[in-house]
Design an enzyme around this catalytic site. Structure first.
Site, PDB file in Angstrom:
ATOM      1  N   GLU A 171      -5.445 -27.724  41.638  1.00 59.53           N
ATOM      2  CA  GLU A 171      -6.870 -26.320  41.586  1.00 59.53           C
ATOM      3  C   GLU A 171      -6.926 -25.692  42.895  1.00 59.53           C
ATOM      4  O   GLU A 171      -7.367 -24.562  42.315  1.00 59.53           O
ATOM      5  CB  GLU A 171      -7.289 -27.027  40.844  1.00 59.53           C
ATOM      6  CG  GLU A 171      -7.347 -27.125  38.622  1.00 59.53           C
ATOM      7  CD  GLU A 171      -6.283 -25.466  38.026  1.00 59.53           C
ATOM      8  OE1 GLU A 171      -7.504 -24.847  38.577  1.00 59.53           O
ATOM      9  OE2 GLU A 171      -5.588 -25.968  37.531  1.00 59.53           O
ATOM     10  N   SER A 229      26.786 -19.125  15.138  1.00 55.52           N
ATOM     11  CA  SER A 229      27.343 -17.400  15.083  1.00 55.52           C
ATOM     12  C   SER A 229      26.317 -16.813  15.268  1.00 55.52           C
ATOM     13  O   SER A 229      26.857 -16.175  14.711  1.00 55.52           O
ATOM     14  CB  SER A 229      27.973 -18.016  13.977  1.00 55.52           C
ATOM     15  OG  SER A 229      28.990 -18.867  13.735  1.00 55.52           O
TER      16      SER A 229
END
Length: 694
Positions: A108, A379
């Site tokens: 950080e 599909s």
């Protein structure tokens, strides 16, 4: 070495730095002076704002009283009251492991022990990183600035708020020691799942006190606050593991651990506490999606404490219909105490992108499969191949050969293990034939198929690296990562909206507690397909519902759709639409177990029909504008060639994405109930009209 405190190591590294030459020293001083002048100028501009707005006190204790946020449906009815159930247990600095402190500093704010609350060098580095990456790749806020923002300010992304944040950070540095600031920060930040601070997070994810965390667990926790929803290990373990690896690399980079320790720890398995199951109420998955979206934009405190009014796209009647339809899921097994299979349903208005209903599971857990589950579409992906073909001068009547195909040792197969000879593109869609679909993709190019999928909002394509989607198995839905139900449904909206893709959204407007508009939906749309392409594709997909693999989805009005089933029966889909509503249904198991022989034309189609029957009840029947269901050309089989090749190709290998049609008896086309004259087929790119397109 690894047990030294972050502050001690920083000081040690400073002591070991070699003396620079006078020339280098002079240049460095000039750069520092220049950067300092720039910061002073920025601060000076902000002073005018601060004079009237910033009134700090010596103890920095001012806190506005929290207010709940309200979430409303599309008709303005309140559907949720979101407030802070703050799970927070503050701990002292001596209870927090050194590895956890160091992990946060490394990832950080690497210069935490060197700056005075604001880090000019970090700001310049972040600006350069964001410019070169053409986006927001890195933030310039220090840990002290983040504490100031989370504890005392709103989450507004304004210049005034940023200046306030910087002044407060400097004041915090004057009032508190570095260790005290880090302690306040680690007890303040949000870790997702209602956990604030490191102690609550440790209990939530690992079931232990913070002082008992090992290095792997510390690195995992340190990675979560960047995006608590996305990096929460209970929501997205894969992303959380990747983020953990990033934290460990940063710790090694800044000398808190060795590289060998970092690499070893990356592979350690985490022992997570099972998330407490709680039955979801009405629209629970949608409400959670909206809440997390708001947290990503404005921060957890803004959502839980700032009294936002969030107006959404949800149609509560459709939501009830969706939750009722999902009761058609069968009970097959259990995985980690959760019934399987699970399912998801998303309903979207194709003209506005408004999400009208969302269900992300059975309601017994918090994992929203509609948004977060990346699954193989099978599909259900084929319409993107057909769309690319229609954009490339194919027509629904263009003829393709359904005969054995070998692509570098891969021989795709139809479900029946038989071939149909010469078939039209329309017949390929209706019967979900695999081999002709691959041939079409081979001719138009898989890159064009992927491009169109991206333009329609699918973000999960992998286009680089050794494992990517730039191969023909993608045409059958064998994607490297998969696709979420939300994105696949949103992409189908393009077909229903004359080829125009409108970005999906769940939020119409957000107000703050004073009624100020924070954001308002601005429709983002683009013409992706020609209108004629969308109409032809819709006509083909109407045939899927009337006489193809999706007959179980037939309702009392014109509808189009496509089934999808993976070859291993892990996933089953039906995505279908009427002119003003697109609905996607996915069914699958969380642990990727086989679902018997469930196909997209069975349970998913049944769920889709159940939802649409209720959702559209009382609404006038509307026909598709420009799309007409026509007759389908019968296959022209070459029995001699088929007999010669049948045995040889019988055992050809399948790649993921091959599907067997839901209606296994549908080997021959049935006549259309109301056939209209078939349009004259245009020539295919490589063959004369009526001839085979290889």
């Amino acid at each position: 070495m690894e047990k030294r405190t972050g502050a001690a190591q920083q000081r040690a590294r400073q002591a070991k730095k070699p003396q620079k030459s006078s020339g280098g020293s002079t240049a460095s001083r000039i750069l520092i002076i220049f950067a300092s002048i720039m910061v002073v100028m920025i601060i000076g501009v902000g002073c005018g704002f601060l004079t009237a707005t910033l009134n700090t006190k010596a103890d920095l204790a001012d806190v506005r009283p929290p207010a709940s946020s309200q979430i409303y449906d599309i008709n303005g009815n309140e559907i949720a009251n979101v407030h802070a159930d703050e799970n927070r247990v503050p701990v002292k600095m001596n209870q927090i492991p050194e590895n956890l402190k160091n992990a946060f500093v490394a990832v950080e704010d690497a210069r935490f022990y060197e700056h005075s609350g604001v880090d000019p060098r970090g700001i310049l580095r972040a600006m350069w990183s964001n410019i070169t990456s053409k986006g927001v790749a890195e933030g310039g806020s220090t840990i002290t600035q983040q504490l100031a923002k989370n504890a005392y300010l709103t989450q507004d992304r304004t210049f005034k708020r940023k200046i306030q944040e910087m002044f407060l950070a400097i004041q915090l540095e004057h009032q508190y020691t570095k260790e005290e600031i880090l302690e306040l920060y680690l007890n303040q930040i949000y870790f997702g799942n209602g956990a604030y601070g490191v102690q609550a997070a440790s209990k939530t994810y690992f079931g232990k006190n913070v002082e008992e965390l090992d290095l792997s667990e510390c690195a995992m926790l340190a990675g979560i606050p960047k995006s608590p929803n996305y990096y929460s290990p209970t929501n997205n373990l894969q992303a959380a593991q990747q983020r953990k690896a990033t934290v460990l690399d940063q710790m090694a980079k800044y000398g808190y651990i060795s590289s060998s320790t970092a690499n070893k720890t990356k592979n350690e398995e985490l022992r997570l506490v099972k998330a407490s199951s709680k039955a979801g109420g009405e629209a629970s998955y949608f409400i959670d999606y909206v809440t997390q979206t708001m947290i990503e934009k404005y921060g957890a405190d803004a959502v839980y404490k700032e009294g936002l009014k969030i107006y959404t796209t949800l149609d509560i009647d459709m939501q009830k219909a969706a939750e009722e339809a999902m009761k058609n899921l069968p009970d097959m097994s259990e995985s980690n105490g959760i019934k399987q299979p699970q399912g998801a349903l998303v309903a979207i208005d194709p003209h506005t992108g408004y999400i009208k209903a969302m269900v992300g599971g059975r309601g017994t857990d918090q994992f929203n499969r509609a948004v977060l589950a990346e699954r193989q579409p099978g599909s259900a992906f084929k319409p993107f191949v057909f769309a690319a073909a229609l954009e490339s001068d194919f027509t629904p009547s263009t003829i393709i050969e359904d005969k054995p195909l070998d692509i570098n040792g891969w021989s795709p197969q139809n479900y029946s293990r038989e071939f149909n000879g010469k078939v039209s593109l329309r017949y390929v869609a209706e019967q979900s034939l695999n081999v002709p679909t691959v041939r079409v993709a081979q001719e138009v190019g898989i890159d064009k198929v992927i491009y169109l999928g991206k333009e329609m909002g699918i973000s999960t394509f992998v286009t680089e690296g050794p494992q990517n989607d730039g191969n023909l198995s993608t045409s059958l839905g064998g994607l490297t990562r998969g696709v979420t139900p939300l994105e696949l449904t949103s992409a189908y909206c393009t077909f229903a909206n004359d080829g125009v893709h409108v970005k999906h959204t769940a939020i119409i407007k957000v107000l703050d507690r004073n009624g100020k508009v924070l954001e308002e939906d601005r429709t983002e749309s683009k013409q992706v397909l020609k209108k004629a392409t969308a109409n032809d594709l819709t006509s083909m997909l109407m045939g899927v519902v009337v006489r193809g693999t999706g007959t179980a989805a037939q309702i009392d009005r014109p509808a189009a759709g496509k089934t999808g089933t993976t070859s291993d029966y892990h996933d089953a889909w039906f995505v279908g639409y009427v002119p003003d509503l697109v609905v996607g249904v996915w069914v699958g198991t969380d642990d990727n177990q086989r679902m018997g022989t469930m196909t997209g034309g069975t349970t998913p189609a049944v769920i889709w029909k159940a939802f649409m029957t209720k959702a559209m009840a009382g609404m006038p029947v509307k026909k598709f504008d420009g799309a007409v269901l026509t007759s389908v050309e019968a296959p022209a089989k070459d029995d001699t060639k088929e007999k010669e090749t049948k045995d040889k190709d019988k055992k050809g290998t399948e790649k993921k994405g091959a599907e067997k049609p839901a209606n296994t008896e549908s080997t021959k086309p049935k006549p259309s109930p109301a056939p209209s004259p078939s349009r004259t087929p245009a020539p295919s790119p490589t063959a004369p009209a009526g001839k085979t397109a290889n």
